[in-house]
Scaffold this motif. Structure first.
Motif, short mmCIF file in Angstrom:
data_model
loop_
_atom_site.label_atom_id
_atom_site.label_comp_id
_atom_site.label_asym_id
_atom_site.label_seq_id
_atom_site.Cartn_x
_atom_site.Cartn_y
_atom_site.Cartn_z
N PHE A 17 0.84 -1.20 0.00
CA PHE A 17 0.00 0.00 0.00
C PHE A 17 0.88 1.26 0.00
O PHE A 17 2.06 1.20 0.32
N PRO A 18 0.31 2.41 -0.36
CA PRO A 18 1.10 3.60 -0.68
C PRO A 18 2.06 4.13 0.38
O PRO A 18 3.12 4.65 0.03
N LEU A 19 1.74 4.03 1.66
CA LEU A 19 2.61 4.63 2.68
C LEU A 19 3.67 3.67 3.23
O LEU A 19 4.56 4.09 3.97
N HIS A 20 3.60 2.42 2.86
CA HIS A 20 4.54 1.44 3.40
C HIS A 20 5.99 1.80 3.08
O HIS A 20 6.85 1.80 3.97
N LYS A 38 -12.97 -5.59 19.38
CA LYS A 38 -13.56 -5.04 18.16
C LYS A 38 -13.35 -3.53 18.13
O LYS A 38 -13.44 -2.87 19.17
N TYR A 39 -13.08 -3.00 16.93
CA TYR A 39 -12.97 -1.55 16.71
C TYR A 39 -13.66 -1.22 15.40
O TYR A 39 -13.61 -2.01 14.45
N PRO A 40 -14.25 -0.03 15.31
CA PRO A 40 -14.80 0.40 14.02
C PRO A 40 -13.67 0.90 13.12
O PRO A 40 -12.90 1.78 13.50
N MET A 41 -13.54 0.27 11.95
CA MET A 41 -12.57 0.70 10.94
C MET A 41 -13.34 0.85 9.64
O MET A 41 -14.14 -0.01 9.28
N LEU A 42 -13.14 1.97 8.95
CA LEU A 42 -13.86 2.23 7.72
C LEU A 42 -13.02 3.10 6.80
O LEU A 42 -12.00 3.65 7.20
N ILE A 43 -13.45 3.20 5.55
CA ILE A 43 -12.83 4.09 4.57
C ILE A 43 -13.63 5.39 4.62
O ILE A 43 -14.86 5.38 4.47
N ALA A 44 -12.93 6.51 4.83
CA ALA A 44 -13.65 7.76 5.01
C ALA A 44 -12.79 8.96 4.62
O ALA A 44 -11.59 8.83 4.36
N GLY A 45 -13.45 10.12 4.60
CA GLY A 45 -12.77 11.37 4.34
C GLY A 45 -12.56 11.63 2.86
O GLY A 45 -12.79 10.76 2.02
N PRO A 46 -12.09 12.83 2.52
CA PRO A 46 -11.94 13.20 1.11
C PRO A 46 -10.86 12.40 0.38
O PRO A 46 -10.90 12.33 -0.85
N PHE A 48 -10.22 9.06 0.95
CA PHE A 48 -10.54 7.63 1.01
C PHE A 48 -9.55 6.88 1.91
O PHE A 48 -9.04 5.83 1.55
N ALA A 49 -9.31 7.45 3.08
CA ALA A 49 -8.34 6.87 4.02
C ALA A 49 -8.99 5.82 4.91
O ALA A 49 -10.12 5.99 5.35
N PRO A 50 -8.25 4.74 5.20
CA PRO A 50 -8.73 3.80 6.20
C PRO A 50 -8.56 4.45 7.58
O PRO A 50 -7.51 5.00 7.89
N ASP A 129 -8.90 -1.73 0.11
CA ASP A 129 -9.38 -0.70 -0.80
C ASP A 129 -8.19 -0.01 -1.49
O ASP A 129 -7.14 0.19 -0.88
N ARG A 130 -8.35 0.39 -2.74
CA ARG A 130 -7.25 1.03 -3.48
C ARG A 130 -7.55 2.48 -3.87
O ARG A 130 -6.86 3.06 -4.69
#
Length: 138
Positions: A17-20, A38-46, A48-50, A129-130
């Motif tokens: 992935f891009p920051l690795h 358990k934690y909420p993890m989602l793709i969000a923001g302008p 598309f960041a995890p 997600d890409r």
């Protein structure tokens, strides 16, 4: 020899992935792990960041990778994750290996819920997600 720190990553810092390459390419890969809670993890923001939110008990046991990092690498990934800017922070949590071995504590990166807007997905157990737009392409 410098002191090392364990860091659990679940998104754009994972291999492939891009920051690795800018953050963990020279770090020691320990293995595949998941959060003990358990934690909420989602793709969000302008961009598309995890984003994982510090709201234990909601969402899924998030899968990711565990790395051993030196202080310079930790500072570099803190900058990539915007630690110190409002709503961006690093916190130690309990994680478990995907297969065998003992659980341990490791640092991971959280975002405040107000940064998770707009939301592009429901809660996810793993990131693949890409659509993420890295800082150098914004």
């Amino acid at each position: 020899m410098s002191e090392t720190t364990l860091v659990f990553v679940f998104g754009t810092l994972k291999r492939g992935f891009p920051l690795h390459g800018r953050g963990l390419a020279r770090a020691h890969f320990v293995g595949f792990y998941r959060t003990a809670r358990k934690y909420p993890m989602l793709i969000a923001g302008p961009w598309f960041a995890p984003m994982m939110l510090d709201e234990p008990g909601e969402g899924h046991r998030v899968r990711g990778e565990l790395y051993e990092v030196d202080p310079d690498m930790l500072a570099r990934i803190d900058r990539l994750e915007a630690v110190g800017r409002t709503g961006n922070f690093r916190k130690q949590i309990r994680i478990m290996p995907e297969r065998f071995g003992p659980s341990c504590d490791a640092f991971t990166y959280f975002k405040a819920r107000f940064l998770a807007s707009p939301a592009h997905t429901e809660y996810l157990a793993s990131y693949s997600d890409r659509r993420f737009v890295p800082p150098w392409r914004r």
